[in-house]
Design a protein around this motif. Structure first.
Motif, mmCIF file in Angstrom:
data_model
loop_
_atom_site.group_PDB
_atom_site.id
_atom_site.type_symbol
_atom_site.label_atom_id
_atom_site.label_comp_id
_atom_site.label_asym_id
_atom_site.label_seq_id
_atom_site.Cartn_x
_atom_site.Cartn_y
_atom_site.Cartn_z
ATOM 1 N N UNK A 71 37.587 50.846 14.742
ATOM 2 C CA UNK A 71 36.919 51.922 14.010
ATOM 3 C C UNK A 71 35.529 51.487 13.593
ATOM 4 N N UNK A 72 34.614 52.447 13.554
ATOM 5 C CA UNK A 72 33.249 52.175 13.139
ATOM 6 C C UNK A 72 32.802 53.319 12.245
ATOM 7 N N UNK A 73 32.376 52.983 11.011
ATOM 8 C CA UNK A 73 31.849 54.011 10.111
ATOM 9 C C UNK A 73 30.335 53.962 10.126
ATOM 10 N N UNK A 74 29.728 55.129 10.206
ATOM 11 C CA UNK A 74 28.279 55.183 10.111
ATOM 12 C C UNK A 74 27.855 54.753 8.709
ATOM 13 N N UNK A 75 26.665 54.209 8.618
ATOM 14 C CA UNK A 75 26.174 53.692 7.337
ATOM 15 C C UNK A 75 26.185 54.749 6.250
ATOM 16 N N UNK A 76 25.859 55.969 6.616
ATOM 17 C CA UNK A 76 25.837 57.020 5.596
ATOM 18 C C UNK A 76 27.160 57.763 5.532
ATOM 19 N N UNK A 81 33.785 56.792 14.001
ATOM 20 C CA UNK A 81 34.067 56.656 15.424
ATOM 21 C C UNK A 81 35.257 55.725 15.610
ATOM 22 N N UNK A 82 36.137 56.125 16.488
ATOM 23 C CA UNK A 82 37.286 55.296 16.831
ATOM 24 C C UNK A 82 37.256 55.054 18.330
ATOM 25 N N UNK A 83 37.545 53.824 18.702
ATOM 26 C CA UNK A 83 37.501 53.436 20.101
ATOM 27 C C UNK A 83 38.876 52.949 20.534
#
Length: 123
Positions: A71-76, A81-83
């Motif tokens: 998982x990746x969270x945008x800074x704001x 996003x999940x991969x």
């Protein structure tokens, strides 16, 4: 409301790799979990991998160490996003793969689904 955008499906030979992406936007502050499910023709939809709000993960038994969800969270925090990194693909992995987002609002869980992306593994 949550919107999901999937990408990364395609055709690959057995033993190859693919990376699926799913980006969630909208009311993502209600994030509870995100998952990948798959459905092959004539079969029921089944869980491939899930990642929880705390980062814990679980996988379908058939994955057997071949796939990794991250998982990746945008800074704001405007998106999540999940991969799904899929290695050592087999013909039996052929299916439509669906991204799932579960929101938790006052302990009421709601499912959101992507439109699906086709993964085809040739022998």
């Amino acid at each position: 409301q949550v919107q999901l955008a999937e990408s990364g499906g395609g055709l690959v030979q057995a033993g190859g790799s693919l990376r699926l992406s799913c980006e969630a936007s909208g009311s993502i502050s209600s994030f509870h979990s995100m998952s990948w499910y798959r459905q092959a023709p004539g079969q029921e939809r089944e869980l491939v991998a899930r990642i929880m709000i705390g980062g814990s993960t679980n996988y379908g038994e058939f994955v057997a160490g071949r796939f990794t969800i991250s998982r990746d969270n945008a800074r704001n925090n405007a998106r999540i996003a999940v991969y799904l990194q899929m290695n050592s693909l087999k013909p039996e992995d052929t299916a439509v793969y669906y991204c799932n987002f579960v929101s938790n609002v006052r302990w009421i869980l709601t499912d959101y689904w992507g439109q699906g992306t086709q993964v085809t593994v040739s022998s």
